[in-house]
Each structure stands twice: as C-alpha cells, then as structure tokens.
Design a protein around this motif. Sequence first.
Motif, PDB file in Angstrom:
ATOM      1  N   SER A 165       0.828  -1.216  -0.028  1.00 13.38           N
ATOM      2  CA  SER A 165      -0.048  -0.071  -0.043  1.00 13.38           C
ATOM      3  C   SER A 165       0.679   1.356  -0.008  1.00 13.38           C
ATOM      4  O   SER A 165       0.497   2.153   0.622  1.00 13.38           O
ATOM      5  CB  SER A 165      -1.020   0.052   1.329  1.00 13.38           C
ATOM      6  N   ARG A 166       2.014   1.196  -0.480  1.00 13.10           N
ATOM      7  CA  ARG A 166       2.885   2.520  -0.529  1.00 13.10           C
ATOM      8  C   ARG A 166       2.427   3.642  -1.585  1.00 13.10           C
ATOM      9  O   ARG A 166       2.885   4.581  -1.544  1.00 13.10           O
ATOM     10  CB  ARG A 166       4.243   2.074  -0.714  1.00 13.10           C
ATOM     11  N   GLY A 167       1.673   3.286  -2.452  1.00 11.00           N
ATOM     12  CA  GLY A 167       1.163   4.348  -3.457  1.00 11.00           C
ATOM     13  C   GLY A 167       2.348   4.702  -4.330  1.00 11.00           C
ATOM     14  O   GLY A 167       3.093   3.790  -4.627  1.00 11.00           O
ATOM     15  N   ARG A 168       2.103   5.717  -5.057  1.00 17.61           N
ATOM     16  CA  ARG A 168       2.805   6.021  -6.233  1.00 17.61           C
ATOM     17  C   ARG A 168       4.280   6.592  -5.556  1.00 17.61           C
ATOM     18  O   ARG A 168       4.019   7.604  -4.654  1.00 17.61           O
ATOM     19  CB  ARG A 168       2.140   6.947  -7.061  1.00 17.61           C
ATOM     20  N   GLY A 169       5.122   6.563  -6.364  1.00 17.80           N
ATOM     21  CA  GLY A 169       6.405   7.176  -5.694  1.00 17.80           C
ATOM     22  C   GLY A 169       7.662   6.419  -6.507  1.00 17.80           C
ATOM     23  O   GLY A 169       7.579   5.540  -7.548  1.00 17.80           O
ATOM     24  N   LEU A 170       8.929   6.846  -6.210  1.00 18.91           N
ATOM     25  CA  LEU A 170       9.882   6.308  -6.889  1.00 18.91           C
ATOM     26  C   LEU A 170      10.755   5.460  -5.853  1.00 18.91           C
ATOM     27  O   LEU A 170      11.021   5.622  -4.621  1.00 18.91           O
ATOM     28  CB  LEU A 170      11.298   7.570  -7.084  1.00 18.91           C
ATOM     29  N   VAL A 171      11.082   4.047  -6.101  1.00 14.56           N
ATOM     30  CA  VAL A 171      11.792   3.229  -5.346  1.00 14.56           C
ATOM     31  C   VAL A 171      13.188   3.176  -5.762  1.00 14.56           C
ATOM     32  O   VAL A 171      13.662   2.920  -7.072  1.00 14.56           O
ATOM     33  CB  VAL A 171      11.555   2.018  -5.523  1.00 14.56           C
ATOM     34  N   HIS A 172      14.124   3.888  -4.797  1.00 15.21           N
ATOM     35  CA  HIS A 172      15.531   4.002  -5.162  1.00 15.21           C
ATOM     36  C   HIS A 172      16.379   2.768  -5.311  1.00 15.21           C
ATOM     37  O   HIS A 172      17.159   2.467  -6.119  1.00 15.21           O
ATOM     38  CB  HIS A 172      16.344   5.078  -4.442  1.00 15.21           C
ATOM     39  N   ARG A 173      16.499   1.946  -4.028  1.00 14.23           N
ATOM     40  CA  ARG A 173      17.062   0.563  -4.044  1.00 14.23           C
ATOM     41  C   ARG A 173      16.839   0.148  -2.650  1.00 14.23           C
ATOM     42  O   ARG A 173      16.318   0.780  -1.832  1.00 14.23           O
ATOM     43  CB  ARG A 173      18.680   0.884  -4.217  1.00 14.23           C
ATOM     44  N   GLY A 174      17.101  -1.072  -2.526  1.00 17.96           N
ATOM     45  CA  GLY A 174      16.987  -1.769  -1.280  1.00 17.96           C
ATOM     46  C   GLY A 174      18.033  -1.544  -0.383  1.00 17.96           C
ATOM     47  O   GLY A 174      19.229  -1.105  -0.555  1.00 17.96           O
ATOM     48  N   SER A 175      17.881  -1.574   1.033  1.00 20.08           N
ATOM     49  CA  SER A 175      18.769  -1.542   1.727  1.00 20.08           C
ATOM     50  C   SER A 175      19.774  -2.682   1.981  1.00 20.08           C
ATOM     51  O   SER A 175      19.518  -3.658   1.044  1.00 20.08           O
ATOM     52  CB  SER A 175      18.045  -1.836   3.411  1.00 20.08           C
ATOM     53  N   GLY A 176      20.946  -2.766   2.668  1.00 16.24           N
ATOM     54  CA  GLY A 176      21.983  -3.732   2.616  1.00 16.24           C
ATOM     55  C   GLY A 176      21.399  -5.128   2.820  1.00 16.24           C
ATOM     56  O   GLY A 176      21.909  -6.196   2.421  1.00 16.24           O
ATOM     57  N   THR A 177      20.340  -5.211   3.802  1.00 15.30           N
ATOM     58  CA  THR A 177      19.869  -6.428   4.251  1.00 15.30           C
ATOM     59  C   THR A 177      18.746  -7.181   3.510  1.00 15.30           C
ATOM     60  O   THR A 177      18.410  -8.135   3.349  1.00 15.30           O
ATOM     61  CB  THR A 177      19.103  -6.346   5.727  1.00 15.30           C
ATOM     62  N   GLY A 178      18.091  -6.155   2.411  1.00 16.49           N
ATOM     63  CA  GLY A 178      17.232  -6.489   1.488  1.00 16.49           C
ATOM     64  C   GLY A 178      15.868  -6.321   2.227  1.00 16.49           C
ATOM     65  O   GLY A 178      14.830  -7.075   1.530  1.00 16.49           O
ATOM     66  N   ARG A 179      15.589  -6.285   3.211  1.00 12.49           N
ATOM     67  CA  ARG A 179      14.524  -6.153   4.112  1.00 12.49           C
ATOM     68  C   ARG A 179      13.639  -4.821   3.997  1.00 12.49           C
ATOM     69  O   ARG A 179      12.499  -4.890   4.553  1.00 12.49           O
ATOM     70  CB  ARG A 179      14.615  -6.595   5.714  1.00 12.49           C
ATOM     71  N   SER A 180      14.288  -3.916   3.405  1.00 10.06           N
ATOM     72  CA  SER A 180      13.671  -2.510   3.246  1.00 10.06           C
ATOM     73  C   SER A 180      13.894  -1.678   1.932  1.00 10.06           C
ATOM     74  O   SER A 180      15.222  -2.221   1.344  1.00 10.06           O
ATOM     75  CB  SER A 180      13.877  -1.681   4.483  1.00 10.06           C
ATOM     76  N   VAL A 181      13.397  -0.985   1.599  1.00  9.12           N
ATOM     77  CA  VAL A 181      13.728   0.043   0.443  1.00  9.12           C
ATOM     78  C   VAL A 181      13.594   1.481   0.749  1.00  9.12           C
ATOM     79  O   VAL A 181      12.845   1.653   1.580  1.00  9.12           O
ATOM     80  CB  VAL A 181      12.684  -0.456  -0.584  1.00  9.12           C
ATOM     81  N   TYR A 182      14.334   2.222  -0.052  1.00  3.31           N
ATOM     82  CA  TYR A 182      14.221   3.686   0.078  1.00  3.31           C
ATOM     83  C   TYR A 182      13.378   4.152  -1.042  1.00  3.31           C
ATOM     84  O   TYR A 182      13.424   3.828  -2.240  1.00  3.31           O
ATOM     85  CB  TYR A 182      15.521   4.390  -0.312  1.00  3.31           C
ATOM     86  N   PHE A 183      12.171   4.865  -0.370  1.00  2.00           N
ATOM     87  CA  PHE A 183      11.134   5.205  -1.198  1.00  2.00           C
ATOM     88  C   PHE A 183      11.004   6.479  -0.900  1.00  2.00           C
ATOM     89  O   PHE A 183      10.729   7.058  -0.082  1.00  2.00           O
ATOM     90  CB  PHE A 183       9.695   4.339  -0.574  1.00  2.00           C
TER      91      PHE A 183
END
Length: 795
Positions: A209-227
């Motif tokens: 449910s994060r909506g519209r936007g830009l996903v830059h890349r995931g974190s080092g652990t792969g459990r989160s992303v910069y949005f």
Amino acid sequence: MNEAGPLASPATLEALEFPSYLRLLASLAATDLGAARLSAAGPARDDSTLHRRHRLFHEASRLLIDGRLVPSFEEPLGAVVAALGARDTELVGVELKRLAAALGSVRKAARAIEKADPECPELERAAAELGDLGPLVRRIGRTLDRRGRVRDDASDRLVKLGGSVRRSREEIYGRLREYAEGHKDDLAEETLPMHDGRVVLLLKAGSKSRGRGLVHRGSGTGRSVYFEPLAVVDSNNQMREAQAREEEERRRLLRELVEEARAAIEEISRHLDFLALLDALQALHDFAELCDARPIEISERHVLKGVGARHPLLEPRLADLRERALGSAGHVGEVVPLDLELAAGTQALVITGPNAGGKTVALKTVGLMALAAQAGLPFPAARGSCAPRLAGLVATVGDEQDLLQDRSTFSGRLLRLREAWDAAGPDSLVLLDELGSGTDPEEGAALSIALLEGLLARGSMALITTHLTPLAGAALERDGAACAAMQFDASSHRPTFELQPGSPAGSEALALGRRLGLPGEWLDRADELLGGGQRDLRRLLAEVESVRDQLRRRKREADARADELEQALAEADREREKLERERVESAARTRAELDAFKREIAGKLRGEVERMREQLEAGRKRGLAGKAVERLFEAAPAPEVEEPEGAPPAIGDQVEHRRLGWKGRVERLERGRVEVSVHGKRMRCAMEDLRVVAAESPAEPPPPGRATVPDAAAVTEELNLIGHRVEEALELLDAYLDRALLSAEGDVRIVHGHGTGRLRKAVREHLRHHPAAATARPGRADEGGDGATVVSLRG
C-alpha cells in the motif's frame, strides 16, 4: 642561519656528529619551518652575522621568560606556502585556516616584542620589516569556520541559498510525515533518512500500500527499500538545485580567498620566515634550558677553552631528546665534563692515555664545540668556554676505508691527513684521532712528527690523539706544542676520563684486556713478550701517574682548605656588615627619637613663651609691668647635662680632638675611622682620638635662672638657606621661625634654591610638621618660583 659554508667538509661534519647535533636542535622546533631552519644551520659568514645570532638568542631568551613565542603546529606550514606558489595546486579551507593561525602567531609575537622590557632591538628590526596581513587573516576568519569549511553566513547569496534549502527541506519533511501517518504499517523505521541528497522514507520490502513514488534501491539487508513519494519529488529536485548553487557559491568564495592569499605570497613568505626565526630561537632556548648550554663566546686567535664541556650525544639530560630525534637514547649515565685549553703559546696538544679512556670523545667534544661557536648555537659547556673564529676545520676520526672507491683504511686516512695539511693555517683547527696508527709504528711515528711540525710551522691549532710514544715525546720538545693524558686509576685498572696536562700516559691495553675478561694466559704471555724497555717505560709512567695522583689529592685538599677559608672570611664580612648596619640603624633611631623629643620640647617652649608674651602685653596695658611681671619670668636654674665620657661619636655629633683641640661635626663613619667637617674642610682620624662635646651655641647663653625672649626686632621676611647642608639648614630654619613667630610676622619666604632638590624637599617636609607653620606653598614667579617656599605663620 645559513647552510654550512667551506669551513668544514661533509666528512669533518660527520666525524664530529654535527648533523646529529642539528637533528637534536630541530626536534625541539614547534613548526616544520623552524625545524628546517635549524637542520640547515651552519657557520656564520662573517663576524657581524655571528654577533647578531648571539644578540637574537639572548633577546629571545628574555622574551621566553614570559611565555612561548610560537605555538606548536602539528601539520606542516611549508606545504601551504608551496601550494600558494604553485598555480596548478588547489588549496583547501583547512590549509588556509592553518595559514591564518600562523600569521596570527606572528602578529602576537611582534606585539610582545614591541612591548618587551628591556627592549629587543634585533627582533624589533626584524618585526618592523613585516607588512600588514591583518585584513587577509580577518577575511579568512569571516569566511571559514574552525574546520576550514566555508561558513553559512560568508556571503549574502550564501545566506539566501541556505534559507531556500532549509525551506525546501522543511516542506519535504512535512509532506513525508503526513505520508508516514497514513502508512505506518509499511514503515521499516520512523526516521527520514537522506539518500543521494534526497529526503526519503525507509519502507518494508514488498509493502503493498505504499502508493505512487520512486523506489531508489533496497537496503543492505534486503528487508527494506528507500522510497520517495511522488508528492515530494519536485521539492527534492528544488532542494538539490539549491544545494548545488550553494556549493558553487562556497567554491567561489574559497577561490577568491586563495587568490587573495596568492596575491600576498611575498608578504606571507616574509611573515613565515620570521615565524621560522622565532621558532628556531625558541628551540635553541629550550635546548639550553635542558642541558645548561649557552652560545660559546668568540675568543682571540689561538685561544680555545672548554670548561665543563659535554658532548650532546653523551649528555644524560638529553637522553629523552636523543630517543625522540635519533631513535636511540644512547648514554644515560653520568659523564665527566671536559676541561681543556689551548692558549699562552700552546697551539697544538697531543693527548695520550688508555684505550677506551675518552681521547676520541675529548677530540669530538672540542671539535663540535668549535663548530657550534662558529654557528652561534648553544653548546653544553660552562661559562668561560670560548673558541676563536676559524677559516678552516678538519677532523679525522675512525675508519676511512671505502670499498667502492677501492680505498684501504690507511690510504683513506692519508688522504684525510692531506686535507689537514692543505687546510693548515693561522686560523685553522686540525683534529686528528689515533694519528700514526694503521701502519708500521716507526713509519707512522715519522709521518706523525713531520705532520705535527708542519702544523706548528703554519700556525695552525691542533688537537691530536695517539698511542705513539715518539710523537708524545716530540710534542714535549717542540715550541708551541704540549702533551696531556687521559687519566687511569691504577688501583681499579679503569680510566677516570679526566684530562691532565703534562707528561704522556700509557695505552694500558693489557689492563683493558683484563677488565674485559680476556683469557689470563694470553695476557700473561703478552706481558712477558714486552721488551725490557717497554716494561721500564710502563713502570716509569706508573710512577709518574702515582706522583700525579698525590699532587692532585694535595691540590684538592688545598683547594678545600682555601674554600673553607674563603667561606669563613665571607661569613666574617657578612657578620661585620650586619653589625655595622645594626649600629647605623640604632644610631639613626636614637637621633630620630632625640629629634622628636627636641621638637616636642621646642613646641612646648614656644607655646609657653607665647603665653608669657600675651600676659606681658596684657600687664603693660593695665600698667602692671612691675614685680608681678618680673615674677612671671622667674625660672629655676637650668640643670646641667653631663656628656657621657667615652660615648662613641655618631653622624651629626659635635666632637673635639683629644690632643689637638680642634672641634668639628661628624660626617661619616667607616671601620673605626671618622670623617669630620672642620670649618668647611674634611679631616679623617681614629675614633679613639675624638670625644663627643656639646654643640656650640651661636649666641651667649642667658644667665642662669632667667628666661629670655628671642629678639624679634631683627627678624626679616626672608631666610636664605642656599649653600647650607640639610642638617644645618633645618636648625637655622627652626631658630628663624621662632623669631618670626614672636615678631608677629604673617608670611615669610624661605629661599632654598633649585639645586638637586634635596634641600627643597627636606625644608618642605620639615615645614609640614612644624607647629609654627600654618601653611607652606611654593613661591610664585615673582617670589622665586620653586626655588623658594612661602610660609604662613600661625596667629
């Protein structure tokens, strides 16, 4: 301090440990500039340069009593100057801040020099040549913060751009917080991180449910992303643009600052040269404080003297400094200071003595001290050490072998001896270690004696160590040469490291071998193989050494007794001076008490006379001046005061000569002698020839039993005291004021003149406490000015 000139070759400098000595000095510098200056120090070009170095050292030492001249700079300053001079090298803000700190230190030191008391003329002249770099230093301070970054308020444009960035960031933060409120379940954390200069959210990976936007890349652990939500993309772009403009403005300001510094590169170089000078002087002062060193005085030709000299590489107080500067502390035990003198017809000294007895150390110490004297550098030696100005110095120490040059030890040594032969002259010093060794003893002795004669003939000073007895004998026979020996304790079979002028000493090679633990049968056989003559020589030298020991012991005992006697005499002088001071102080106290008593009685008498005068005047008016008035003046006979017989005279007493009968006034006492003023002339005589008498009255004394009123009719309005001594003048002043008071004078003038001011000061101080004086003031221009004092008498 310039580079080493032609005074000595690199081989000589190395032989005398001069580079290591300079490294010790340089390690005490607070900046790389001061260290570089000391590392390049060398002999002065001329006498004026050398004398200036001495004056600079002493001026800086006085200044350093009140605090450091140069603070420590851990980062190099020389690189900053080099970068300023190279257009293709970019400077950073932290380097400019370092430069500003250095320039500020120069300015602070220049102010301290200007205010110094006593003055420092050499440093003042150097500081006066500096221009004003204050505007540059202040601009660096306004533009850069303490870390060397351009300040946010360095320009109006930078302030405006910074405000734009902050507003964009606050707007982004507001929108992201609103977004986070509606998507709490999707947040990996509640913070708002920066990613590639953009403010973003950290969401859980796979959130739906994060909506519209830009996903830059995931974190080092792969459990989160910069949005980055779409709602803040434009704001982040605007903020990045403002940040880029802000950074460009910072670079522009830094470039302008660098260009301004480059435009002042010559003046900056002068400032930093002065800083290097101060730093070098500060390091030399610190070195002197560490090991009780001082600049060696320059003596006349052929006078070289070391008093308590110690080589810096052996001085125990410099062990920590050697560890830091040279990587090894070296010798840490006590050293025996060297006392050596070449003077009074002795221009060459041949030193003999035991192996490992200190001959080479003595030679190196003298050579390094002479080099330090030529350079104006402090050296560990006591006052009285001196060396002449030299035109050449040659030292050969150790092995001259060079395998690359196919040169043997002896051939290398011969080439160095050739250098000594060529350099010999009236203003040269030649230092030769183990002369004549490395070849056949007879040939070595012949070469050595011929070289000694050549050095003497050319007027050169020389210090030579050797084990060759013929060379030592030649030194005893040649005019201008002498012999000395490093001492050896026969009882302990150990050297004492003391240099004793006189006859030569043996090498004591066998004794050294026994001390080092060599096999006994080997040494015993060696002793047997020594020729009879050699054994006789060793026995003779041992007897000579024994006599020397006895003479030295007797000398020490005599010196000790002389010291005790000198101390006793000094104590007696101090006690005598103490007693004399107490006597003078006691006499002064007595005179002061008598003067106070005299003033008190005089005041009472004046008051009583005034009261009687008033009663007399009142009686006259009533016509009662008969017997009642006469009874008013009845007085008991004055008691006679007996002068104590035999009382010692004090300064100011009236005295009479017991045999000659003349009288005078005591002016000075000194060790039983008395100086007396007799009718204006000074006479000296023994104290026992004088007796104290009562002071002579200037007028006939009144008949006993009657009081008299001073003659008031003879009083004038002025008293001239010019030409009288202070004591006489004050007595005349008292008598005059008594008469003036009775004559009912209002104001009187006391003329004392200008002179040294001593009489004027004494008169005015006396009037300030006098009961007859209501006020006292300096005269006006028409009254004699400051050469007179006008007194208003009490009514």
